[in-house]
Scaffold this active site. Structure first.
Site, PDB file in Angstrom:
ATOM      1  N   ARG A 240      12.753   7.436   3.571  1.00 35.09           N
ATOM      2  CA  ARG A 240      13.539   8.265   4.006  1.00 35.09           C
ATOM      3  C   ARG A 240      12.879   9.708   3.913  1.00 35.09           C
ATOM      4  O   ARG A 240      12.072  10.005   3.183  1.00 35.09           O
ATOM      5  CB  ARG A 240      14.683   8.325   3.191  1.00 35.09           C
ATOM      6  CG  ARG A 240      15.734   7.257   3.621  1.00 35.09           C
ATOM      7  CD  ARG A 240      16.954   7.583   2.991  1.00 35.09           C
ATOM      8  NE  ARG A 240      17.007   7.905   1.490  1.00 35.09           N
ATOM      9  CZ  ARG A 240      18.061   8.596   0.658  1.00 35.09           C
ATOM     10  NH1 ARG A 240      19.020   8.940   1.525  1.00 35.09           N
ATOM     11  NH2 ARG A 240      17.930   8.519  -0.518  1.00 35.09           N
TER      12      ARG A 240
ATOM     13  N   SER B 267       0.842  -1.098  -0.044  1.00 36.82           N
ATOM     14  CA  SER B 267       0.002  -0.016  -0.008  1.00 36.82           C
ATOM     15  C   SER B 267       0.878   1.253  -0.080  1.00 36.82           C
ATOM     16  O   SER B 267       0.376   2.555  -0.070  1.00 36.82           O
ATOM     17  CB  SER B 267      -0.865  -0.138   1.327  1.00 36.82           C
ATOM     18  OG  SER B 267      -1.788  -0.998   1.116  1.00 36.82           O
TER      19      SER B 267
ATOM     20  N   ASP C  10      20.098   1.426  -8.655  1.00 35.18           N
ATOM     21  CA  ASP C  10      21.560   1.838  -8.757  1.00 35.18           C
ATOM     22  C   ASP C  10      22.322   1.601 -10.180  1.00 35.18           C
ATOM     23  O   ASP C  10      22.721   2.575 -10.772  1.00 35.18           O
ATOM     24  CB  ASP C  10      22.679   1.370  -7.691  1.00 35.18           C
ATOM     25  CG  ASP C  10      22.254   1.455  -6.295  1.00 35.18           C
ATOM     26  OD1 ASP C  10      21.565   2.562  -5.932  1.00 35.18           O
ATOM     27  OD2 ASP C  10      22.394   0.690  -5.589  1.00 35.18           O
TER      28      ASP C  10
ATOM     29  N   HIS D 249      24.103  -0.791  -1.293  1.00 34.90           N
ATOM     30  CA  HIS D 249      23.085   0.107  -1.736  1.00 34.90           C
ATOM     31  C   HIS D 249      22.809   1.355  -0.762  1.00 34.90           C
ATOM     32  O   HIS D 249      21.620   1.771  -0.482  1.00 34.90           O
ATOM     33  CB  HIS D 249      21.698  -0.738  -1.704  1.00 34.90           C
ATOM     34  CG  HIS D 249      20.479  -0.105  -2.165  1.00 34.90           C
ATOM     35  ND1 HIS D 249      20.516   0.501  -3.728  1.00 34.90           N
ATOM     36  CD2 HIS D 249      19.212   0.344  -1.768  1.00 34.90           C
ATOM     37  CE1 HIS D 249      19.337   1.113  -3.876  1.00 34.90           C
ATOM     38  NE2 HIS D 249      18.588   1.080  -2.659  1.00 34.90           N
TER      39      HIS D 249
ATOM     40  N   GLY E  51       4.010   3.852  -0.812  1.00 33.22           N
ATOM     41  CA  GLY E  51       4.601   4.659  -2.214  1.00 33.22           C
ATOM     42  C   GLY E  51       5.553   3.854  -3.237  1.00 33.22           C
ATOM     43  O   GLY E  51       5.194   4.118  -4.463  1.00 33.22           O
ATOM     44  N   ILE E  52       6.162   2.873  -2.652  1.00 29.49           N
ATOM     45  CA  ILE E  52       6.621   1.966  -3.578  1.00 29.49           C
ATOM     46  C   ILE E  52       5.822   0.872  -4.076  1.00 29.49           C
ATOM     47  O   ILE E  52       5.766   0.354  -5.185  1.00 29.49           O
ATOM     48  CB  ILE E  52       8.079   1.175  -3.414  1.00 29.49           C
ATOM     49  CG1 ILE E  52       9.306   2.343  -2.825  1.00 29.49           C
ATOM     50  CG2 ILE E  52       8.619   0.242  -3.868  1.00 29.49           C
ATOM     51  CD1 ILE E  52      10.318   2.002  -2.069  1.00 29.49           C
ATOM     52  N   GLY E  53       5.252   0.199  -3.044  1.00 28.06           N
ATOM     53  CA  GLY E  53       4.283  -0.808  -3.066  1.00 28.06           C
ATOM     54  C   GLY E  53       3.238  -0.780  -4.186  1.00 28.06           C
ATOM     55  O   GLY E  53       3.017  -1.842  -4.896  1.00 28.06           O
TER      56      GLY E  53
ATOM     57  N   ARG F 260      19.806   3.875 -12.544  1.00 26.28           N
ATOM     58  CA  ARG F 260      20.435   5.349 -12.511  1.00 26.28           C
ATOM     59  C   ARG F 260      21.806   5.418 -13.290  1.00 26.28           C
ATOM     60  O   ARG F 260      22.050   6.458 -14.054  1.00 26.28           O
ATOM     61  CB  ARG F 260      20.712   5.743 -11.098  1.00 26.28           C
ATOM     62  CG  ARG F 260      19.576   6.185 -10.153  1.00 26.28           C
ATOM     63  CD  ARG F 260      19.769   6.373  -9.079  1.00 26.28           C
ATOM     64  NE  ARG F 260      18.503   7.006  -8.174  1.00 26.28           N
ATOM     65  CZ  ARG F 260      18.210   6.683  -6.819  1.00 26.28           C
ATOM     66  NH1 ARG F 260      18.907   6.145  -6.135  1.00 26.28           N
ATOM     67  NH2 ARG F 260      17.172   7.158  -6.444  1.00 26.28           N
TER      68      ARG F 260
END
Length: 330
Positions: free
Chosen positions: A82, A10, A151, A179, A12-14, A154
């Site tokens: 973060r 649920s 990484d 990481h 922000g990444i999920g 990017r």
């Protein structure tokens, strides 16, 4: 039949990660688990016309058992994001406990599954997962992965901006180590096809790959972190693993793994002095088929970066192991 589970679905990444997995033809069942909102996320995704059947579970009513049982591949972005001024290490105490609880559930309900860990700090959460699995007697190092693909993504993107490559994904740039910050070491000298980075741009490019997350946090005015790009990276690694499991024999992608437990890893562990390390991995039906030694081919500039990486990683890994072996008081 492939059952994929997103633990932390649920967030922000999920949510974007779950969307990408729902769109994949390689997945037949998508099980979403989180402490809030998962039934709603599942209902929303279930309207998408792709093969995967979607369910959403909360901890109540044995939700973890129902979500996890029979799982083939787990992707774990669970945890808090973060915030401004917060290092990945600051996240440690909260996210470490979350990851420990989830992996205990996997060990109980789906002990043979592939486990992909996104939750930060990856340098510590993957060792935590390994300790939990060891204690449960179900640790298979070839099936535990720390996702460091962001990484790599990017590095591909930022190098393409310099070289003019129109499709960054055509670049193959090994990014190794860990990481977070200086533990991230891009090996531009081993890029395929070869790339020429102007010497006056090299240090800034390395720094941008290492601290790209800060760039996103700043651009979002402290209101978010790298959620969309991380979701893409997590999906990219999961999809490559599933393709390899299905028989594709030519898939290589860096990942943070327990080196002494995977073919080819022992020699790299001796060179680096660190048991957990991200190197290019040849993926196959059993997970890690072979860890590929790119460390010994690093140039002088990269070797200096690696020295700082080893020091930082040793502390991060030890902290993860210590968290499980000597839990902090609650």
């Amino acid at each position: 039949m492939v059952k994929a589970i997103v633990a932390g679905a649920s967030g922000g990444i999920g949510q974007p990660l779950s969307l990408l997995l729902k769109a994949s033809p390689l997945i037949t069942e998508l099980s979403l688990y989180d402490v809030v909102n998962t039934p709603g996320v599942a209902a929303d995704l279930s309207h998408i016309s792709s093969p995967a059947k979607v369910t959403g579970w909360l901890p109540k009513d044995d939700g973890m058992e129902k979500a996890f049982t029979g799982g083939d591949i787990f992707v774990i972005p669970a945890g808090i994001p973060r915030k401004p001024g917060m290092t990945r290490d600051d996240l440690f105490k909260i996210n470490a406990g979350i990851v420990q609880g989830l992996v205990e559930g996997i060990a109980k309900y789906a002990p043979k599954a592939y486990i992909l860990i996104i939750s930060n700090p990856v340098n510590s959460t993957v060792p935590i997962a390994a300790e939990v699995l060891k204690r449960a007697g179900v640790f298979d190092p070839k099936k535990l992965f720390g996702v460091t693909t962001l990484d790599v993504v990017r590095a591909e993107t930022f190098v393409a901006e310099i070289t003019g490559e129109k499709d960054p994904a055509k670049l193959n740039i090994p990014v190794i180590g860990g990481h977070s910050g200086e533990t991230i070491v891009p090996l531009f000298s081993q890029a395929k096809p070869q790339v020429q980075i102007p010497s006056d741009k090299l240090d800034a490019l390395v720094n941008r790959v290492q601290f790209g997350g800060d760039e996103v946090v700043k651009a979002k005015d402290g209101l978010g972190s790298a959620t969309l790009s991380m979701a893409y990276a997590g999906f990219r690694f999961a999809e490559k693993l599933l393709k390899a499991v299905n028989g594709d024999q030519n898939i290589i992608e860096p990942s943070f793994v327990y080196l002494p437990g995977v073919p080819g890893g022992e020699a790299i562990a001796k060179t680096t002095g660190v048991d957990f390390f991200s190197v290019p991995i040849h993926l196959g039906p059993n997970g890690v088929e072979k860890a590929i030694d790119v460390v010994s081919s690093a140039n002088d500039h990269e070797k200096k970066l690696l020295e700082a990486c080893y020091t930082g990683l040793q502390g991060n890994v030890s902290k993860g192991i210590e968290f499980v072996q000597n839990p902090p008081p609650k």
